[in-house]
Design a protein around this motif. Sequence first.
Motif, PDB file in Angstrom:
ATOM      1  N   GLU A  31      66.746  -7.099  49.494  1.00  0.00           N
ATOM      2  CA  GLU A  31      66.222  -8.905  50.073  1.00  0.00           C
ATOM      3  C   GLU A  31      67.201  -9.717  50.941  1.00  0.00           C
ATOM      4  O   GLU A  31      65.864 -10.105  51.382  1.00  0.00           O
ATOM      5  CB  GLU A  31      65.734  -9.356  48.020  1.00  0.00           C
ATOM      6  CG  GLU A  31      65.112  -8.976  47.126  1.00  0.00           C
ATOM      7  CD  GLU A  31      64.848 -10.172  45.858  1.00  0.00           C
ATOM      8  OE1 GLU A  31      65.456 -10.806  45.724  1.00  0.00           O
ATOM      9  OE2 GLU A  31      64.009  -9.246  45.628  1.00  0.00           O
ATOM     10  N   GLU A  32      67.987  -9.711  50.346  1.00  0.00           N
ATOM     11  CA  GLU A  32      69.236 -10.492  51.667  1.00  0.00           C
ATOM     12  C   GLU A  32      68.535  -9.963  52.761  1.00  0.00           C
ATOM     13  O   GLU A  32      68.775 -10.511  53.946  1.00  0.00           O
ATOM     14  CB  GLU A  32      70.845 -10.315  51.333  1.00  0.00           C
ATOM     15  CG  GLU A  32      70.675 -11.114  49.995  1.00  0.00           C
ATOM     16  CD  GLU A  32      72.554 -10.929  49.785  1.00  0.00           C
ATOM     17  OE1 GLU A  32      73.574 -11.269  50.900  1.00  0.00           O
ATOM     18  OE2 GLU A  32      73.117 -10.754  48.680  1.00  0.00           O
ATOM     19  N   LYS A  33      68.953  -8.507  53.722  1.00  0.00           N
ATOM     20  CA  LYS A  33      68.583  -7.916  54.384  1.00  0.00           C
ATOM     21  C   LYS A  33      67.047  -8.448  55.164  1.00  0.00           C
ATOM     22  O   LYS A  33      67.121  -8.925  56.177  1.00  0.00           O
ATOM     23  CB  LYS A  33      69.059  -6.317  54.683  1.00  0.00           C
ATOM     24  CG  LYS A  33      69.901  -6.152  54.660  1.00  0.00           C
ATOM     25  CD  LYS A  33      70.477  -5.152  54.719  1.00  0.00           C
ATOM     26  CE  LYS A  33      71.643  -4.580  54.897  1.00  0.00           C
ATOM     27  NZ  LYS A  33      72.191  -3.374  55.781  1.00  0.00           N
ATOM     28  N   VAL A  34      66.284  -8.900  53.676  1.00  0.00           N
ATOM     29  CA  VAL A  34      64.571  -8.488  54.434  1.00  0.00           C
ATOM     30  C   VAL A  34      64.412 -10.566  54.250  1.00  0.00           C
ATOM     31  O   VAL A  34      63.679 -10.578  55.597  1.00  0.00           O
ATOM     32  CB  VAL A  34      63.740  -8.327  53.463  1.00  0.00           C
ATOM     33  CG1 VAL A  34      62.257  -8.716  53.519  1.00  0.00           C
ATOM     34  CG2 VAL A  34      64.053  -7.041  52.601  1.00  0.00           C
ATOM     35  N   VAL A  35      65.456 -10.629  53.545  1.00  0.00           N
ATOM     36  CA  VAL A  35      64.766 -12.946  53.762  1.00  0.00           C
ATOM     37  C   VAL A  35      65.684 -12.656  55.779  1.00  0.00           C
ATOM     38  O   VAL A  35      64.919 -13.753  56.093  1.00  0.00           O
ATOM     39  CB  VAL A  35      66.128 -13.102  52.912  1.00  0.00           C
ATOM     40  CG1 VAL A  35      65.941 -14.076  53.371  1.00  0.00           C
ATOM     41  CG2 VAL A  35      65.184 -13.340  52.064  1.00  0.00           C
ATOM     42  N   ALA A  36      66.949 -12.309  55.835  1.00  0.00           N
ATOM     43  CA  ALA A  36      66.960 -12.546  57.065  1.00  0.00           C
ATOM     44  C   ALA A  36      67.096 -11.809  58.029  1.00  0.00           C
ATOM     45  O   ALA A  36      66.187 -12.482  59.470  1.00  0.00           O
ATOM     46  CB  ALA A  36      68.260 -12.026  57.242  1.00  0.00           C
ATOM     47  N   MET A  37      65.606 -11.174  57.808  1.00  0.00           N
ATOM     48  CA  MET A  37      64.866 -10.413  59.044  1.00  0.00           C
ATOM     49  C   MET A  37      63.356 -11.505  58.885  1.00  0.00           C
ATOM     50  O   MET A  37      62.983 -11.620  60.633  1.00  0.00           O
ATOM     51  CB  MET A  37      63.937  -9.314  58.701  1.00  0.00           C
ATOM     52  CG  MET A  37      63.262  -8.341  59.929  1.00  0.00           C
ATOM     53  SD  MET A  37      62.323  -6.681  59.088  1.00  0.00           S
ATOM     54  CE  MET A  37      63.913  -5.256  58.505  1.00  0.00           C
ATOM     55  N   VAL A  38      63.086 -11.626  57.738  1.00  0.00           N
ATOM     56  CA  VAL A  38      62.057 -12.551  57.851  1.00  0.00           C
ATOM     57  C   VAL A  38      62.096 -14.469  58.482  1.00  0.00           C
ATOM     58  O   VAL A  38      61.441 -15.065  59.163  1.00  0.00           O
ATOM     59  CB  VAL A  38      61.624 -12.993  56.057  1.00  0.00           C
ATOM     60  CG1 VAL A  38      60.663 -13.975  56.136  1.00  0.00           C
ATOM     61  CG2 VAL A  38      60.769 -11.801  55.647  1.00  0.00           C
ATOM     62  N   ASP A  39      63.481 -14.613  58.105  1.00  0.00           N
ATOM     63  CA  ASP A  39      63.895 -15.525  59.366  1.00  0.00           C
ATOM     64  C   ASP A  39      63.753 -15.542  60.655  1.00  0.00           C
ATOM     65  O   ASP A  39      63.935 -15.809  61.584  1.00  0.00           O
ATOM     66  CB  ASP A  39      65.715 -15.967  59.103  1.00  0.00           C
ATOM     67  CG  ASP A  39      65.501 -16.766  57.753  1.00  0.00           C
ATOM     68  OD1 ASP A  39      64.509 -17.213  57.526  1.00  0.00           O
ATOM     69  OD2 ASP A  39      65.949 -16.667  56.625  1.00  0.00           O
ATOM     70  N   SER A  40      64.475 -13.601  60.905  1.00  0.00           N
ATOM     71  CA  SER A  40      64.578 -13.906  62.323  1.00  0.00           C
ATOM     72  C   SER A  40      63.153 -13.368  63.002  1.00  0.00           C
ATOM     73  O   SER A  40      62.323 -14.201  64.268  1.00  0.00           O
ATOM     74  CB  SER A  40      64.745 -12.297  62.662  1.00  0.00           C
ATOM     75  OG  SER A  40      64.577 -12.067  63.872  1.00  0.00           O
ATOM     76  N   LEU A  41      61.916 -13.327  62.410  1.00  0.00           N
ATOM     77  CA  LEU A  41      60.680 -13.288  62.640  1.00  0.00           C
ATOM     78  C   LEU A  41      60.017 -14.858  62.583  1.00  0.00           C
ATOM     79  O   LEU A  41      59.779 -14.493  63.831  1.00  0.00           O
ATOM     80  CB  LEU A  41      60.231 -12.490  61.735  1.00  0.00           C
ATOM     81  CG  LEU A  41      59.990 -10.589  61.297  1.00  0.00           C
ATOM     82  CD1 LEU A  41      59.531 -10.568  60.508  1.00  0.00           C
ATOM     83  CD2 LEU A  41      59.420 -10.362  63.263  1.00  0.00           C
ATOM     84  N   ARG A  42      60.388 -15.951  61.996  1.00  0.00           N
ATOM     85  CA  ARG A  42      60.273 -16.897  61.997  1.00  0.00           C
ATOM     86  C   ARG A  42      60.429 -17.580  63.134  1.00  0.00           C
ATOM     87  O   ARG A  42      59.499 -17.843  63.704  1.00  0.00           O
ATOM     88  CB  ARG A  42      60.345 -17.533  60.587  1.00  0.00           C
ATOM     89  CG  ARG A  42      60.308 -19.384  60.472  1.00  0.00           C
ATOM     90  CD  ARG A  42      60.687 -20.070  59.870  1.00  0.00           C
ATOM     91  NE  ARG A  42      61.344 -18.914  58.879  1.00  0.00           N
ATOM     92  CZ  ARG A  42      61.156 -18.976  57.412  1.00  0.00           C
ATOM     93  NH1 ARG A  42      60.669 -20.960  57.142  1.00  0.00           N
ATOM     94  NH2 ARG A  42      62.276 -18.571  57.068  1.00  0.00           N
ATOM     95  N   GLN A  43      61.434 -17.343  63.590  1.00  0.00           N
ATOM     96  CA  GLN A  43      61.682 -17.790  64.714  1.00  0.00           C
ATOM     97  C   GLN A  43      61.436 -17.360  65.721  1.00  0.00           C
ATOM     98  O   GLN A  43      60.489 -17.971  67.279  1.00  0.00           O
ATOM     99  CB  GLN A  43      63.480 -17.548  65.496  1.00  0.00           C
ATOM    100  CG  GLN A  43      64.527 -17.789  64.136  1.00  0.00           C
ATOM    101  CD  GLN A  43      65.702 -17.867  64.211  1.00  0.00           C
ATOM    102  OE1 GLN A  43      66.392 -16.990  65.258  1.00  0.00           O
ATOM    103  NE2 GLN A  43      66.127 -18.995  62.865  1.00  0.00           N
ATOM    104  N   ARG A  44      60.742 -15.883  66.154  1.00  0.00           N
ATOM    105  CA  ARG A  44      60.268 -15.117  67.250  1.00  0.00           C
ATOM    106  C   ARG A  44      58.553 -16.230  67.051  1.00  0.00           C
ATOM    107  O   ARG A  44      58.719 -16.068  68.600  1.00  0.00           O
ATOM    108  CB  ARG A  44      60.020 -13.558  67.027  1.00  0.00           C
ATOM    109  CG  ARG A  44      62.253 -12.931  67.302  1.00  0.00           C
ATOM    110  CD  ARG A  44      61.844 -12.132  66.645  1.00  0.00           C
ATOM    111  NE  ARG A  44      60.662 -10.669  67.138  1.00  0.00           N
ATOM    112  CZ  ARG A  44      60.676  -9.579  66.680  1.00  0.00           C
ATOM    113  NH1 ARG A  44      61.046  -8.895  65.547  1.00  0.00           N
ATOM    114  NH2 ARG A  44      59.778  -8.968  67.442  1.00  0.00           N
ATOM    115  N   LEU A  45      58.033 -16.069  65.769  1.00  0.00           N
ATOM    116  CA  LEU A  45      56.557 -16.921  66.040  1.00  0.00           C
ATOM    117  C   LEU A  45      57.016 -18.191  66.615  1.00  0.00           C
ATOM    118  O   LEU A  45      55.995 -18.592  67.517  1.00  0.00           O
ATOM    119  CB  LEU A  45      56.718 -16.855  64.234  1.00  0.00           C
ATOM    120  CG  LEU A  45      55.158 -16.790  64.413  1.00  0.00           C
ATOM    121  CD1 LEU A  45      54.159 -16.703  64.369  1.00  0.00           C
ATOM    122  CD2 LEU A  45      55.099 -17.302  62.631  1.00  0.00           C
TER     123      LEU A  45
END
Length: 86
Positions: free
Chosen positions: A60-74
């Motif tokens: 989960e921790e790595k996926v949360v970081a990935m989702v945060d990155s996706l949010r910034q890209r969005l």
Amino acid sequence: MIDPQNVELDAMIEAEKKQVAFEYHNEAWADGMSDGIEADILAETAISTALTELVRLHGEEKVVAMVDSLRQRLQHGEFRPERNLH
């Protein structure tokens, strides 16, 4: 020492796999649409399936970081339809 040729080859192989995966997703998407499934349902299901698999693989921790990155890209417009290069 890292061989630059191997790194380049690995990058080319990854790019090819991503292109093939993109084509598979497009085909599945088109099949769903032709079966009458709305785009928002297909999208939400695709995201849920992807997140479930990523959590299984990476936690989960790595996926949360990935989702945060996706949010910034969005937020920076990376996913706007007019930016789609495919």
